[in-house]
Motif scaffolding. Structure first.
Motif, short mmCIF file in Angstrom:
data_model
loop_
_atom_site.label_atom_id
_atom_site.label_comp_id
_atom_site.label_asym_id
_atom_site.label_seq_id
_atom_site.Cartn_x
_atom_site.Cartn_y
_atom_site.Cartn_z
N ILE A 116 40.61 48.80 38.35
CA ILE A 116 41.07 48.06 39.21
C ILE A 116 39.73 47.45 40.18
O ILE A 116 39.60 46.31 40.51
CB ILE A 116 41.72 48.82 40.26
CG1 ILE A 116 43.08 49.01 39.67
CG2 ILE A 116 42.17 47.86 41.51
CD1 ILE A 116 44.13 50.03 40.46
N ARG A 119 39.90 47.38 48.74
CA ARG A 119 40.54 46.48 47.75
C ARG A 119 41.20 47.34 46.51
O ARG A 119 42.37 47.20 46.41
CB ARG A 119 39.96 45.34 47.10
CG ARG A 119 39.38 44.23 48.16
CD ARG A 119 38.63 43.30 47.44
NE ARG A 119 38.27 42.17 48.38
CZ ARG A 119 37.98 40.97 48.20
NH1 ARG A 119 38.02 40.50 46.96
NH2 ARG A 119 37.83 40.18 48.88
N VAL A 120 40.48 48.29 46.06
CA VAL A 120 41.12 49.05 45.02
C VAL A 120 42.49 49.70 45.61
O VAL A 120 43.38 49.99 44.99
CB VAL A 120 40.25 50.04 44.36
CG1 VAL A 120 40.71 50.99 43.54
CG2 VAL A 120 39.26 49.24 43.44
N ALA A 172 45.27 47.51 46.42
CA ALA A 172 45.97 46.94 45.39
C ALA A 172 46.66 48.02 44.73
O ALA A 172 47.95 47.80 44.17
CB ALA A 172 44.82 46.40 44.35
N ALA A 193 43.46 43.02 43.40
CA ALA A 193 42.22 43.13 44.15
C ALA A 193 41.09 42.21 44.25
O ALA A 193 40.25 42.41 45.24
CB ALA A 193 41.56 44.78 43.54
N GLU A 251 42.03 39.30 45.24
CA GLU A 251 42.64 38.59 46.22
C GLU A 251 42.46 37.11 45.69
O GLU A 251 41.92 36.14 46.48
CB GLU A 251 41.86 38.69 47.62
CG GLU A 251 42.03 40.25 48.08
CD GLU A 251 41.53 40.70 49.26
OE1 GLU A 251 40.70 39.57 50.07
OE2 GLU A 251 41.66 41.71 49.85
#
Length: 173
Positions: free
Chosen positions: A19, A36-37, A40, A73, A75
């Protein structure tokens, strides 16, 4: 882009690293990559424990979730998803589409699907045949057309999925 077959997208030794691959290669800070990981992973329903296992030890549906998380992740402004819920059960499919709709905001999401039930989540549908758009509109508008290819296909699929097997006579063996 999320491919139809998620195993084509997975290659790292852990789900977390898989990811994180896109955000890390975008030059983001370690803290931003981690945020983000985890967001997500939460978005697609992966647990903290699953982040530490090999993606190749997961089921097909879980691999699909990892592949989707890897794209989320990053975006992106545009998401292209080829059969994004094909390996998921109907409840998980509805959850994923609801989440896509919730995060779409200013993003464009393009779903490619042969399952018309997936299209009910879309704002606009284009039906293709031989590389040409043969119908376009909302799910409701396309269903309301009595002679359109979409309505014909929808009703054929609905009949297939709701087909009941006839009860057998108890005296027959």
């Amino acid at each position: 882009l999320v491919f139809q077959y998620p195993e084509y997208q997975l290659f790292e030794e852990t789900v977390y690293k898989d990811i994180a691959f896109g955000p890390k290669n975008m030059g983001l800070s370690a803290e931003e990559v981690d945020r983000r990981v985890r967001e997500a992973a939460g978005f697609v329903g992966l647990t903290e424990q699953q982040l530490e296992v090999s993606p190749f030890d997961l089921s097909g549906g879980q691999k699909r979730r990892v592949a989707i998380a890897g794209v989320i992740a990053m975006e992106p402004e545009v998401l292209i998803l080829d059969e994004p819920t094909a390996a998921l059960d109907p409840i998980a499919e509805a959850e994923i589409y609801e989440k896509f709709n919730a995060i779409s905001g200013d993003r464009t999401a393009i779903y490619i699907s042969h399952r018309l039930s997936s299209c009910r989540f879309c704002d606009e549908i284009a039906v293709f045949s031989d590389g040409q758009v043969i119908q376009q509109g909302t799910h409701q508008a396309l269903l309301a057309q009595e002679t359109g290819k979409y309505a014909e296909l929808w009703h054929a699929q609905a009949q297939y999925y709701t087909k009941q097997t006839p009860d057998t006579d108890a005296t027959e063996n």
